[in-house]
Write an enzyme that holds these catalytic residues in place. Sequence first.
Site, PDB file in Angstrom:
ATOM      1  N   ASP A   1       0.823  -1.208   0.000  1.00  0.00           N
ATOM      2  CA  ASP A   1       0.000   0.000   0.000  1.00  0.00           C
ATOM      3  C   ASP A   1       0.859   1.260   0.000  1.00  0.00           C
ATOM      4  O   ASP A   1       1.416   1.640   1.021  1.00  0.00           O
ATOM      5  CB  ASP A   1      -0.906  -0.030   1.234  1.00  0.00           C
ATOM      6  CG  ASP A   1      -1.893   1.113   1.267  1.00  0.00           C
ATOM      7  OD1 ASP A   1      -1.954   1.868   0.271  1.00  0.00           O
ATOM      8  OD2 ASP A   1      -2.604   1.251   2.266  1.00  0.00           O
TER       9      ASP A   1
ATOM     10  N   ASP B   1      -1.868   5.706  -5.557  1.00  0.00           N
ATOM     11  CA  ASP B   1      -2.129   4.816  -4.428  1.00  0.00           C
ATOM     12  C   ASP B   1      -2.326   3.379  -4.894  1.00  0.00           C
ATOM     13  O   ASP B   1      -3.332   3.059  -5.528  1.00  0.00           O
ATOM     14  CB  ASP B   1      -3.389   5.318  -3.706  1.00  0.00           C
ATOM     15  CG  ASP B   1      -3.690   4.557  -2.428  1.00  0.00           C
ATOM     16  OD1 ASP B   1      -2.921   3.640  -2.090  1.00  0.00           O
ATOM     17  OD2 ASP B   1      -4.691   4.894  -1.774  1.00  0.00           O
TER      18      ASP B   1
END
Length: 438
Positions: free
Chosen positions: A82, A291
Site C-alpha cells: 500500500d 495509491d
Amino acid sequence: MKLLHFLILSIQMHLSFCLADPMVIKKSNATAKMLVLPLKTQEIPSGSFPRSPNKLSFTHNVTLTVSLAVGSPPQNVTMVLDTGSELSWLHCNNTRLNKPVFDPTGSSSYSPVSCSSPTCTTRTQDFSIPASCDSKNLCHATLSYADASSSEGNLALDTFNIGGSTFLDTVFGCMDSGFSSNTDEDSKTTGLMGMNRGSLSFVSQMGFKKFSYCISGSDLSGVLLLGDSNFTLFLPLNYTPLIQISTPLPYFDRVAYTVQLEGIKVEEKLLQLPKSIYEPDHTGAGQTMVDSGTQFTFLLGPVYTALKNEFMNQTRTILRVLDDPNFVFQGAFDLCFLIPFNQTSLPKLPSVSLMFRGAEIKVSDNRLLYRVFGEVRGNDSVHCFTFGNSDLLSIESYIIGHHHQQNMWMEFDLEKSRIGVAQVRCDLAGQRFGVYHH
C-alpha cells in the site's frame, strides 16, 4: 483495510531469491542491492463474498500482496502492498482461528517499543491519530482507513526477511484488535505493508531510494523492484515531480505520493475546466495521490461530471447506458453500460488520458470498463466506467488507483522526489529482470 477491499483477484507478489547470497542489510546500505519480486495473480470465486446492507458498499476487487518472513525463526506472512499508508502492521491476535497471524511470542528477536522511545514520540508525527501510551508503558497505535475499517495495537521491532536479505530492527505494528470492512481479504492476509514517504514506512526504513512496479492486467504476471532498476536503459521514463507542502493542512496528506494533475483528455478532446480545479485548496483538499492500495481512480465531483458527460457523448453510438438510478457500483460509480452476453469484445472506446506535469497516463480499451460480476439485465451484463466520483464517498482528493497503472512501469524516485512512468508490457518488463511466470 484501505479503500475498496473485497477480493475477486489477489495479485500475489512471491518474493524470489534474487541475490547471490543471503545477507543482513543495515538501513544505511540497503541501496547497494536491488531486490526483484515477481507478481502472480490468483482468482477467487466471486460467489464467496458475503453481501451486507449494513457495510459500506465501497469495497475492493483486487489487492496487491507481498509474501515475506518475519521474526526469529522466520514466520511466513502475507501483506497488502500500500503506497497510500505509512505504518506496516501484522495481526498478532492468536484468537483469529484459521486466519494468518504473526506470533510475537515465537520470535526471539521481537521487541516492543516503549512510549517514551523517540520512535513513539517523534516518528509517529504523521499518523492521523497520535500514538499513545498503554497500561504497560508501550507505544500504542490506532489506524483508521477510508472504508471505516481500523486496526490497533503496539509498535514493535523485529527482523524482516525479504528477497534473500535480512533487515534488522524493523518497526511495525503488532495489532491485536480492529474492525475490517472486508472479512474475505482479512482472512487471507496477515497485515499491511506501508510504502508511503513517512519515516516509518517500509521503503523509508529499508533505506531504498527507489522502488518500481509493473502490474499486468491480462497475462497475470508482473514485477516489483526495490532499489534502482535502471529501467531507463530499456525505455525512457517520463517524470512528474512529487508535490510537497511544508505547512500542515487539515486535508493534505504530506507523506502521500502527491502529483499535480493538470488536465484530462477524452481521446484528443481536452476537458474545458480551469487548471485551478485540479490544485489543492487552502485546506489541502484536492491533492492527487498515486495509491496502490486503491483499485480504481477517483475524481472530485466537477471533474468527474465533466469526464462522465464527455465519455457518454463520444460513446453514445456504440454503448448503451444502464438507466437504473438505484444502481451505483461500489457507491461511487454511477456510469454503467449494458453489454450483450454474445458480444465477445468491447467496441473501440475513446481513451482517457490523465495529464500530469511532465507525464501522462493513458487509459484505454478494457481498463475503461469493469464488468460487475453477478449483475445481469436480461441478456446483458453490466460494465461500469472505472472512474468514480470522490464526492459520493466524501473523499477530499483525487486518487489514481492501480487498475489504471496496469501495463505501466511506475518508478517511485524518493531521492529526486518524482515519479517516472512509461507504457510497457509488464510480462516483458519482468523478463528483463529475470522474472518468468509459468
